[in-house]
Scaffold this active site. Structure first.
Site, mmCIF file in Angstrom:
data_model
loop_
_atom_site.group_PDB
_atom_site.id
_atom_site.type_symbol
_atom_site.label_atom_id
_atom_site.label_comp_id
_atom_site.label_asym_id
_atom_site.label_seq_id
_atom_site.Cartn_x
_atom_site.Cartn_y
_atom_site.Cartn_z
ATOM 1 N N GLY A 9 24.823 -26.091 21.844
ATOM 2 C CA GLY A 9 26.188 -26.768 22.039
ATOM 3 C C GLY A 9 26.425 -28.192 21.640
ATOM 4 O O GLY A 9 26.919 -28.883 22.231
ATOM 5 N N ALA A 10 26.011 -28.393 20.574
ATOM 6 C CA ALA A 10 25.837 -29.865 19.836
ATOM 7 C C ALA A 10 26.880 -30.315 18.922
ATOM 8 O O ALA A 10 27.048 -31.042 18.264
ATOM 9 C CB ALA A 10 24.495 -30.091 19.111
ATOM 10 N N ARG A 12 29.983 -30.660 19.762
ATOM 11 C CA ARG A 12 30.900 -31.494 20.523
ATOM 12 C C ARG A 12 30.435 -32.195 21.895
ATOM 13 O O ARG A 12 29.518 -31.596 22.272
ATOM 14 C CB ARG A 12 32.392 -30.549 20.920
ATOM 15 C CG ARG A 12 32.931 -30.121 19.777
ATOM 16 C CD ARG A 12 34.149 -29.310 20.376
ATOM 17 N NE ARG A 12 33.887 -27.992 20.837
ATOM 18 C CZ ARG A 12 34.119 -27.653 21.983
ATOM 19 N NH1 ARG A 12 34.768 -28.502 22.893
ATOM 20 N NH2 ARG A 12 33.850 -26.519 22.656
ATOM 21 N N VAL A 56 24.840 -18.487 21.804
ATOM 22 C CA VAL A 56 23.720 -18.472 22.702
ATOM 23 C C VAL A 56 23.613 -17.212 23.764
ATOM 24 O O VAL A 56 22.461 -16.889 24.555
ATOM 25 C CB VAL A 56 23.562 -19.898 23.660
ATOM 26 C CG1 VAL A 56 23.241 -20.794 22.543
ATOM 27 C CG2 VAL A 56 24.495 -20.037 24.391
ATOM 28 N N ASN A 78 22.337 -27.183 26.378
ATOM 29 C CA ASN A 78 23.291 -27.696 26.909
ATOM 30 C C ASN A 78 24.651 -26.853 26.600
ATOM 31 O O ASN A 78 25.741 -27.181 27.463
ATOM 32 C CB ASN A 78 23.636 -29.108 25.896
ATOM 33 C CG ASN A 78 24.985 -29.777 26.008
ATOM 34 O OD1 ASN A 78 25.475 -30.431 26.843
ATOM 35 N ND2 ASN A 78 25.978 -29.013 24.889
ATOM 36 N N TYR A 143 31.657 -20.726 37.906
ATOM 37 C CA TYR A 143 31.097 -21.765 37.082
ATOM 38 C C TYR A 143 30.035 -22.293 38.192
ATOM 39 O O TYR A 143 28.686 -22.545 37.609
ATOM 40 C CB TYR A 143 32.122 -22.785 36.645
ATOM 41 C CG TYR A 143 31.401 -23.937 36.133
ATOM 42 C CD1 TYR A 143 31.054 -24.075 34.698
ATOM 43 C CD2 TYR A 143 31.227 -25.103 36.659
ATOM 44 C CE1 TYR A 143 30.572 -24.820 33.966
ATOM 45 C CE2 TYR A 143 30.615 -26.210 36.007
ATOM 46 C CZ TYR A 143 30.272 -26.050 34.810
ATOM 47 O OH TYR A 143 29.849 -27.426 34.045
ATOM 48 N N THR A 146 26.884 -20.137 38.165
ATOM 49 C CA THR A 146 26.198 -20.239 36.895
ATOM 50 C C THR A 146 25.329 -21.351 36.996
ATOM 51 O O THR A 146 24.073 -21.425 36.498
ATOM 52 C CB THR A 146 26.828 -20.117 35.652
ATOM 53 O OG1 THR A 146 27.636 -21.394 35.488
ATOM 54 C CG2 THR A 146 27.883 -19.060 35.814
ATOM 55 N N LYS A 147 25.762 -22.653 37.484
ATOM 56 C CA LYS A 147 24.864 -23.725 37.433
ATOM 57 C C LYS A 147 23.851 -23.536 38.488
ATOM 58 O O LYS A 147 22.905 -24.263 38.498
ATOM 59 C CB LYS A 147 25.899 -24.992 37.453
ATOM 60 C CG LYS A 147 26.633 -25.134 36.286
ATOM 61 C CD LYS A 147 25.880 -25.423 35.062
ATOM 62 C CE LYS A 147 26.787 -25.511 33.879
ATOM 63 N NZ LYS A 147 26.225 -25.671 32.280
ATOM 64 N N ILE A 176 32.552 -36.049 33.456
ATOM 65 C CA ILE A 176 32.337 -36.513 31.955
ATOM 66 C C ILE A 176 33.606 -36.097 31.178
ATOM 67 O O ILE A 176 33.600 -34.843 30.959
ATOM 68 C CB ILE A 176 31.073 -36.114 31.255
ATOM 69 C CG1 ILE A 176 29.708 -36.006 32.147
ATOM 70 C CG2 ILE A 176 30.594 -36.737 30.211
ATOM 71 C CD1 ILE A 176 29.348 -37.341 32.695
HETATM 72 P P1 NAP Z 1 32.654 -29.300 25.636
HETATM 73 O O1 NAP Z 1 32.942 -30.495 25.198
HETATM 74 O O2 NAP Z 1 33.393 -28.064 26.055
HETATM 75 O O3 NAP Z 1 31.630 -28.588 24.561
HETATM 76 C C1 NAP Z 1 30.797 -27.357 25.004
HETATM 77 C C2 NAP Z 1 29.848 -27.152 23.856
HETATM 78 O O4 NAP Z 1 29.113 -25.861 24.076
HETATM 79 C C3 NAP Z 1 30.351 -27.148 22.408
HETATM 80 O O5 NAP Z 1 29.560 -27.708 21.406
HETATM 81 C C4 NAP Z 1 30.407 -25.437 22.213
HETATM 82 O O6 NAP Z 1 30.429 -25.292 20.783
HETATM 83 C C5 NAP Z 1 29.177 -24.995 22.917
HETATM 84 N N1 NAP Z 1 29.406 -23.652 23.199
HETATM 85 C C6 NAP Z 1 30.247 -23.101 24.137
HETATM 86 N N2 NAP Z 1 29.933 -21.831 24.208
HETATM 87 C C7 NAP Z 1 28.954 -21.474 23.400
HETATM 88 C C8 NAP Z 1 28.145 -20.351 22.943
HETATM 89 N N3 NAP Z 1 28.331 -19.366 23.375
HETATM 90 N N4 NAP Z 1 27.173 -20.644 22.094
HETATM 91 C C9 NAP Z 1 26.641 -21.740 21.732
HETATM 92 N N5 NAP Z 1 27.389 -22.696 21.931
HETATM 93 C C10 NAP Z 1 28.502 -22.669 22.911
HETATM 94 O O7 NAP Z 1 31.585 -29.308 26.979
HETATM 95 P P2 NAP Z 1 31.029 -30.673 27.588
HETATM 96 O O8 NAP Z 1 31.625 -31.213 28.532
HETATM 97 O O9 NAP Z 1 30.250 -31.346 26.556
HETATM 98 O O10 NAP Z 1 29.728 -29.823 28.331
HETATM 99 C C11 NAP Z 1 28.306 -29.453 27.899
HETATM 100 C C12 NAP Z 1 27.403 -29.112 29.095
HETATM 101 O O11 NAP Z 1 27.701 -29.943 30.294
HETATM 102 C C13 NAP Z 1 27.845 -27.685 29.397
HETATM 103 O O12 NAP Z 1 26.716 -26.744 29.876
HETATM 104 C C14 NAP Z 1 28.642 -28.079 30.936
HETATM 105 O O13 NAP Z 1 28.798 -26.920 31.548
HETATM 106 C C15 NAP Z 1 27.992 -29.065 31.102
HETATM 107 N N6 NAP Z 1 28.578 -30.112 31.962
HETATM 108 C C16 NAP Z 1 30.031 -31.066 31.829
HETATM 109 C C17 NAP Z 1 30.643 -31.791 32.680
HETATM 110 C C18 NAP Z 1 31.772 -32.205 32.330
HETATM 111 O O14 NAP Z 1 32.511 -32.882 33.144
HETATM 112 N N7 NAP Z 1 32.263 -32.413 31.124
HETATM 113 C C19 NAP Z 1 30.188 -31.590 34.045
HETATM 114 C C20 NAP Z 1 28.914 -31.052 34.332
HETATM 115 C C21 NAP Z 1 28.296 -30.152 33.583
HETATM 116 P P3 NAP Z 1 31.747 -24.478 19.922
HETATM 117 O O15 NAP Z 1 32.530 -25.575 20.068
HETATM 118 O O16 NAP Z 1 30.924 -24.799 18.521
HETATM 119 O O17 NAP Z 1 31.534 -23.331 20.373
#
Ligand code: NAP
Length: 235
Positions: A9-10, A12, A56, A78, A143, A146-147, A176
């Site tokens: 998930g790199a 974005r 993934v 990630n 959600y 899952t976490k 974030i």
């Molecule tokens: P994001 O900006 O929505 O980015 C999600 C990333 O995951 C994207 O690069 C996306 O790739 C990739 N992804 C989604 N489904 C996928 C799949 N089936 N296979 C491969 N890649 C996949 O989210 P983020 O905020 O950066 O979140 C990153 C991690 O942090 C996640 O695990 C999220 O649950 C966790 N998190 C985030 C927050 C927050 O506040 N943002 C808080 C707690 C935990 P594509 O766009 O290329 O599909």
């Protein structure tokens, strides 16, 4: 020779920031993406590294990615998706997809990364949880579940793999500001920031720096840890 890493998930958000932070620390980083091809390829060009498309959640796609990429010493799980809504409204399909990506994705990548790590008696796995796993969240039950599973996997794998020289930890981000929070208005995001003792929401680099630290030798004696990266915001 540079040490090799994979960040899932790199394309974005937190994953892209993590790839940049690891590259700055001297890692040869491989990027995984699913749908955001243009962003992943632009980042790969910026970092002079390779990007691999794979869902993934799909074991066959993950296996093909590892075959094309080769072994890694560091795996950052990630990739993740969110779901916001009442438990009475989520469909069975949405529920299963959340688990397939957020938990199955970790399982699929760990299983492909492990043979080399076990052979080398050395490896680092960093998973991505959420503060919600500790505190729970209304309208975020699926959600959050899952976490919680990711945290259970992290603690158990740390025990199982420690004797093989493999450290397994997780980061647990709070709020974030990434695309994942696009469903919230600016006002709602500002309200969340007001609740944090550090008085702001996080940026992807806040999480990326902690992941890079966990990957480094500074954390050689750290395993089974879930590190909150939340500005003290207990949501
Ligand atoms: P994001 O900006 O929505 O980015 C999600 C990333 O995951 C994207 O690069 C996306 O790739 C990739 N992804 C989604 N489904 C996928 C799949 N089936 N296979 C491969 N890649 C996949 O989210 P983020 O905020 O950066 O979140 C990153 C991690 O942090 C996640 O695990 C999220 O649950 C966790 N998190 C985030 C927050 C927050 O506040 N943002 C808080 C707690 C935990 P594509 O766009 O290329 O599909």
């Amino acid at each position: 020779m540079k040490k090799r890493a994979l960040v899932t998930g790199a394309s974005r958000g937190i994953g892209a920031a993590t790839a940049r932070a690891l590259a700055a620390d001297g890692w040869e980083v491989n990027l995984n993406y699913f749908q955001s091809e243009a962003q992943a390829l632009a980042l790969a060009e910026e970092l002079g590294c390779r990007a691999f498309r794979a869902d993934v959640a799909d074991p066959a796609q993950v296996r093909a990615m590892f075959q094309a990429m080769g072994p890694v010493e560091l795996l950052v799980n990630n990739a993740g998706i969110a779901h916001d809504g009442l438990i009475t409204d989520i469909t069975e399909e949405e529920w299963h997809r959340l688990f397939d990506v957020n938990v199955g994705g970790v399982f699929n990548c760990v299983r492909c990364a492990l043979p080399h790590m076990i052979h080398e008696k050395h490896g680092i796995i960093i998973n991505t949880s959420s503060v919600l796993a500790r505190y729970g969240g209304s309208c975020e039950a699926a959600y959050t579940a899952t976490k919680s599973a990711v945290e259970g996997l992290t603690r158990s794998l740390a025990r199982e793999l420690g004797p093989s020289g493999i450290r397994v930890n997780a980061v647990a981000p709070g709020v974030i500001e990434t695309d994942m929070l696009a469903c919230f208005t600016r006002e709602e995001l500002d309200d969340m920031a007001d609740k944090a003792p550090i008085e702001r929401n996080g940026v992807p680099e806040d999480v990326a720096r902690v992941t890079a630290l966990l990957a480094s030798d500074a954390c050689a004696f750290v395993t089974g840890a879930i590190i909150p990266v939340d500005g003290g915001n207990r949501l």
